[in-house]
Design a protein around this motif. Structure first.
Motif, PDB file in Angstrom:
ATOM      1  N   GLU A   1     -14.171  42.894 -10.758  1.00 29.52           N
ATOM      2  CA  GLU A   1     -14.460  42.221 -12.033  1.00 29.52           C
ATOM      3  C   GLU A   1     -14.171  40.722 -11.945  1.00 29.52           C
ATOM      4  O   GLU A   1     -14.983  39.897 -12.364  1.00 29.52           O
ATOM      5  CB  GLU A   1     -13.624  42.847 -13.152  1.00 29.52           C
ATOM      6  CG  GLU A   1     -13.874  42.215 -14.516  1.00 29.52           C
ATOM      7  CD  GLU A   1     -12.920  42.735 -15.578  1.00 29.52           C
ATOM      8  OE1 GLU A   1     -12.966  42.219 -16.713  1.00 29.52           O
ATOM      9  OE2 GLU A   1     -12.114  43.640 -15.282  1.00 29.52           O
TER      10      GLU A   1
ATOM     11  N   MET B   1     -16.754  37.470 -11.874  1.00 29.62           N
ATOM     12  CA  MET B   1     -16.567  36.386 -12.833  1.00 29.62           C
ATOM     13  C   MET B   1     -16.583  35.029 -12.131  1.00 29.62           C
ATOM     14  O   MET B   1     -17.135  34.054 -12.633  1.00 29.62           O
ATOM     15  CB  MET B   1     -15.229  36.573 -13.558  1.00 29.62           C
ATOM     16  CG  MET B   1     -14.970  35.567 -14.665  1.00 29.62           C
ATOM     17  SD  MET B   1     -13.254  35.665 -15.274  1.00 29.62           S
ATOM     18  CE  MET B   1     -13.120  37.403 -15.697  1.00 29.62           C
TER      19      MET B   1
ATOM     20  N   ARG C   1      -3.894  39.129 -15.205  1.00 23.52           N
ATOM     21  CA  ARG C   1      -3.925  38.983 -16.659  1.00 23.52           C
ATOM     22  C   ARG C   1      -2.547  38.583 -17.201  1.00 23.52           C
ATOM     23  O   ARG C   1      -1.982  39.254 -18.061  1.00 23.52           O
ATOM     24  CB  ARG C   1      -4.373  40.282 -17.336  1.00 23.52           C
ATOM     25  CG  ARG C   1      -5.743  40.770 -16.912  1.00 23.52           C
ATOM     26  CD  ARG C   1      -6.816  39.927 -17.539  1.00 23.52           C
ATOM     27  NE  ARG C   1      -8.154  40.386 -17.148  1.00 23.52           N
ATOM     28  CZ  ARG C   1      -9.276  39.855 -17.615  1.00 23.52           C
ATOM     29  NH1 ARG C   1      -9.222  38.868 -18.475  1.00 23.52           N
ATOM     30  NH2 ARG C   1     -10.443  40.312 -17.211  1.00 23.52           N
TER      31      ARG C   1
ATOM     32  N   GLU D   1     -15.733  25.057 -13.567  1.00 27.86           N
ATOM     33  CA  GLU D   1     -15.373  26.468 -13.425  1.00 27.86           C
ATOM     34  C   GLU D   1     -14.112  26.796 -14.224  1.00 27.86           C
ATOM     35  O   GLU D   1     -14.040  27.810 -14.925  1.00 27.86           O
ATOM     36  CB  GLU D   1     -15.150  26.793 -11.956  1.00 27.86           C
ATOM     37  CG  GLU D   1     -15.192  28.275 -11.621  1.00 27.86           C
ATOM     38  CD  GLU D   1     -16.573  28.875 -11.785  1.00 27.86           C
ATOM     39  OE1 GLU D   1     -16.635  29.969 -12.368  1.00 27.86           O
ATOM     40  OE2 GLU D   1     -17.551  28.247 -11.360  1.00 27.86           O
TER      41      GLU D   1
ATOM     42  N   LYS E   1     -12.864  25.101 -16.773  1.00 22.19           N
ATOM     43  CA  LYS E   1     -13.160  24.965 -18.205  1.00 22.19           C
ATOM     44  C   LYS E   1     -13.889  26.203 -18.718  1.00 22.19           C
ATOM     45  O   LYS E   1     -13.598  26.715 -19.811  1.00 22.19           O
ATOM     46  CB  LYS E   1     -14.034  23.715 -18.421  1.00 22.19           C
ATOM     47  CG  LYS E   1     -14.215  23.328 -19.873  1.00 22.19           C
ATOM     48  CD  LYS E   1     -12.957  22.713 -20.446  1.00 22.19           C
ATOM     49  CE  LYS E   1     -13.191  22.168 -21.841  1.00 22.19           C
ATOM     50  NZ  LYS E   1     -11.968  21.614 -22.442  1.00 22.19           N
ATOM     51  N   ARG E   2     -14.826  26.700 -17.930  1.00 19.74           N
ATOM     52  CA  ARG E   2     -15.580  27.896 -18.320  1.00 19.74           C
ATOM     53  C   ARG E   2     -14.656  29.112 -18.403  1.00 19.74           C
ATOM     54  O   ARG E   2     -14.758  29.931 -19.324  1.00 19.74           O
ATOM     55  CB  ARG E   2     -16.703  28.140 -17.312  1.00 19.74           C
ATOM     56  CG  ARG E   2     -17.640  29.284 -17.691  1.00 19.74           C
ATOM     57  CD  ARG E   2     -18.728  29.455 -16.662  1.00 19.74           C
ATOM     58  NE  ARG E   2     -19.689  28.355 -16.696  1.00 19.74           N
ATOM     59  CZ  ARG E   2     -19.947  27.554 -15.664  1.00 19.74           C
ATOM     60  NH1 ARG E   2     -19.310  27.720 -14.520  1.00 19.74           N
ATOM     61  NH2 ARG E   2     -20.824  26.576 -15.778  1.00 19.74           N
ATOM     62  N   LEU E   3     -13.738  29.221 -17.444  1.00 20.71           N
ATOM     63  CA  LEU E   3     -12.797  30.342 -17.441  1.00 20.71           C
ATOM     64  C   LEU E   3     -11.887  30.305 -18.662  1.00 20.71           C
ATOM     65  O   LEU E   3     -11.626  31.333 -19.289  1.00 20.71           O
ATOM     66  CB  LEU E   3     -11.947  30.307 -16.172  1.00 20.71           C
ATOM     67  CG  LEU E   3     -12.570  30.910 -14.919  1.00 20.71           C
ATOM     68  CD1 LEU E   3     -11.701  30.597 -13.714  1.00 20.71           C
ATOM     69  CD2 LEU E   3     -12.744  32.411 -15.072  1.00 20.71           C
ATOM     70  N   HIS E   4     -11.411  29.122 -18.996  1.00 19.21           N
ATOM     71  CA  HIS E   4     -10.534  29.013 -20.165  1.00 19.21           C
ATOM     72  C   HIS E   4     -11.270  29.415 -21.438  1.00 19.21           C
ATOM     73  O   HIS E   4     -10.727  30.130 -22.295  1.00 19.21           O
ATOM     74  CB  HIS E   4     -10.004  27.583 -20.301  1.00 19.21           C
ATOM     75  CG  HIS E   4      -9.130  27.397 -21.495  1.00 19.21           C
ATOM     76  ND1 HIS E   4      -9.506  26.655 -22.587  1.00 19.21           N
ATOM     77  CD2 HIS E   4      -7.903  27.890 -21.784  1.00 19.21           C
ATOM     78  CE1 HIS E   4      -8.547  26.691 -23.493  1.00 19.21           C
ATOM     79  NE2 HIS E   4      -7.561  27.420 -23.037  1.00 19.21           N
ATOM     80  N   LYS E   5     -12.508  28.989 -21.541  1.00 12.97           N
ATOM     81  CA  LYS E   5     -13.309  29.337 -22.724  1.00 12.97           C
ATOM     82  C   LYS E   5     -13.548  30.845 -22.792  1.00 12.97           C
ATOM     83  O   LYS E   5     -13.490  31.456 -23.868  1.00 12.97           O
ATOM     84  CB  LYS E   5     -14.638  28.583 -22.678  1.00 12.97           C
ATOM     85  CG  LYS E   5     -15.499  28.761 -23.914  1.00 12.97           C
ATOM     86  CD  LYS E   5     -16.748  27.906 -23.821  1.00 12.97           C
ATOM     87  CE  LYS E   5     -17.625  28.087 -25.060  1.00 12.97           C
ATOM     88  NZ  LYS E   5     -18.852  27.256 -24.976  1.00 12.97           N
ATOM     89  N   ARG E   6     -13.776  31.437 -21.643  1.00 12.73           N
ATOM     90  CA  ARG E   6     -14.080  32.868 -21.594  1.00 12.73           C
ATOM     91  C   ARG E   6     -12.835  33.723 -21.840  1.00 12.73           C
ATOM     92  O   ARG E   6     -12.882  34.722 -22.567  1.00 12.73           O
ATOM     93  CB  ARG E   6     -14.677  33.217 -20.235  1.00 12.73           C
ATOM     94  CG  ARG E   6     -15.033  34.691 -20.066  1.00 12.73           C
ATOM     95  CD  ARG E   6     -15.826  34.895 -18.799  1.00 12.73           C
ATOM     96  NE  ARG E   6     -16.144  36.299 -18.586  1.00 12.73           N
ATOM     97  CZ  ARG E   6     -16.892  36.740 -17.583  1.00 12.73           C
ATOM     98  NH1 ARG E   6     -17.417  35.882 -16.723  1.00 12.73           N
ATOM     99  NH2 ARG E   6     -17.148  38.034 -17.448  1.00 12.73           N
ATOM    100  N   LEU E   7     -11.703  33.317 -21.256  1.00 12.31           N
ATOM    101  CA  LEU E   7     -10.484  34.114 -21.346  1.00 12.31           C
ATOM    102  C   LEU E   7      -9.626  33.778 -22.552  1.00 12.31           C
ATOM    103  O   LEU E   7      -8.785  34.576 -22.957  1.00 12.31           O
ATOM    104  CB  LEU E   7      -9.643  33.918 -20.079  1.00 12.31           C
ATOM    105  CG  LEU E   7     -10.274  34.319 -18.749  1.00 12.31           C
ATOM    106  CD1 LEU E   7      -9.372  33.896 -17.605  1.00 12.31           C
ATOM    107  CD2 LEU E   7     -10.548  35.816 -18.700  1.00 12.31           C
ATOM    108  N   ASN E   8      -9.835  32.574 -23.117  1.00  9.24           N
ATOM    109  CA  ASN E   8      -8.972  32.078 -24.190  1.00  9.24           C
ATOM    110  C   ASN E   8      -7.509  32.187 -23.788  1.00  9.24           C
ATOM    111  O   ASN E   8      -6.636  32.637 -24.540  1.00  9.24           O
ATOM    112  CB  ASN E   8      -9.220  32.839 -25.501  1.00  9.24           C
ATOM    113  CG  ASN E   8      -8.604  32.136 -26.693  1.00  9.24           C
ATOM    114  OD1 ASN E   8      -8.494  30.910 -26.706  1.00  9.24           O
ATOM    115  ND2 ASN E   8      -8.184  32.901 -27.683  1.00  9.24           N
TER     116      ASN E   8
END
Length: 371
Positions: A116, A120, A151, A175, A177-184
């Motif tokens: 997973e 990602m 996690r 990458e 920034k995208r991860l932070h947005k996706r994972l919050n």
């Protein structure tokens, strides 16, 4: 995920105080960047959060739990290092899964979690490779994957992009920034690169000599720096500082500077009426006017409130989308930012516009912001 609270954190090595009472309250899911020059204490603070350094005084809490005396492995944090810290004899998949294996997570659950995370990070096709077969950017993705797969409540990043070239740094910033947005996810990120700080952070904590100079959003730090240190640290090129005296004018207040044009210096009165409340106590006294290069540009661009006057151009530096012009004001170099096309016709003295509504004013004695 969880909140992070740092309350009056102090770190001493013998008689040397490296951190001097740091207070930061980070909300659940917030991205904090610790920014400053080498030796300011940012990595020490990160290591204290991680448990790699002890806390001399104060408290650090994750959620409602004080973690000062909690072992690093029990803090539920994950750290991404500058050096990747991958096991060279293990495949990508095993590197990512190693932490889960040490915690006794069953193999089917480990494999599902690894796949997973690899998907990602767009590296599911690299799971059977060794680190030596990867590029720098791919290795950093593996290091991030190893942190993500657990996690944790808080992610810690210690200058993770400093070993990458400029193109890869840009890609990896996107990458992250995208991860932070996706994972919050709650993230704390250490860097000395102000571009990384401005592009990644929800808030930036700027440190100097172990003290937080300003803790605010990137926009506030850029537009309203609390002192000259912050103003000079953030921004590329940095803010111009012009020392001059405040005087009363028919409109309100002004400050005279000498601008070199047509081979001689000419007096120009900069309008400070927009800053009347701040400058009134300084009439007849020196202040420092801070102007970012984009507040000084070619005539006819920007606000109708701009002041236009001639100034001689000493040097031009093309940066692609625009051009930097070195001017001479008050006998010092001042940098202006103009459009690329405009710069092609610059020869000698040209017309420039200054947007004084964007000026920052500082007390020359304390170097603190006036308004």
């Amino acid at each position: 995920m969880a909140s992070l609270t740092i309350k009056n954190a102090v770190k001493r090595y013998g008689n040397v105080e490296v951190l001097k009472g740091v207070d930061i309250d980070l909300e659940d899911g917030e991205f904090l960047v610790l920014l400053g020059a080498s030796g300011c204490g940012k990595s020490t603070l990160l290591n204290m959060i991680a448990g790699l350094e002890t806390v001399t005084e104060g408290e650090i809490s994750i959620g409602d739990r004080v973690i000062n005396d909690v072992h690093p492995k029990d803090r539920d944090i994950a750290m991404v290092f500058q050096s990747y810290a991958l096991y060279p004899n293990m495949t990508v998949g095993k590197n990512i899964a190693f932490g889960l294996e040490m915690r006794g997570v069953p193999k089917p659950e480990r494999e599902a979690a690894v796949f997973e995370v690899a998907k990602m990070l767009q590296m599911d096709h690299l799971l059977d490779r060794k680190p030596s077969q990867l590029s720098g950017g791919q290795r950093q993705r593996v290091a991030m994957g190893r942190a993500l797969v657990r996690r944790p409540k808080v992610f810690l990043f210690d200058e993770p992009l400093s070993n990458l070239d400029a193109k890869l740094r840009l890609e990896m910033r996107t990458e992250i920034k995208r991860l932070h947005k996706r994972l919050n996810a709650t993230m704390v990120y250490v860097t000395h690169d102000q571009i990384e700080a401005l592009t990644l952070a929800d808030r930036i904590a700027i440190l100097k000599d172990g003290e937080v100079q300003q803790l605010a959003s990137p926009a506030e730090i850029y537009d309203r720096p609390v002192n000259m240190f912050v103003a000079g640290l953030v921004g590329s090129p940095p803010m111009n500082f012009i020392t001059t005296k405040v005087s009363r004018t028919e409109k309100g207040f002004g400050a005279e500077i000498y601008v070199r044009a047509h081979g001689a210096e000419h007096p120009i009165l900069l309008d400070l009426t927009d800053h009347s409340t701040s400058v009134a106590p300084f009439v007849g006294r020196d202040i420092v006017i801070g102007l970012r290069p984009e507040a000084i540009t070619q005539a006819g661009v920007g606000s109708v409130e701009t002041q236009s006057f001639a100034s001689e151009v000493d040097v031009t530096e093309a940066t692609g989308a625009d051009t930097l012009c070195i001017l001479n004001w008050n006998g010092k170099e001042v940098m202006a930012r103009v459009s690329f096309g405009y710069a092609q016709i610059i020869e000698g003295t040209m017309e420039f516009a200054v947007d004084m509504s964007r000026a920052s004013l500082f007390d020359p004695d304390t170097e603190t912001r006036l308004d």
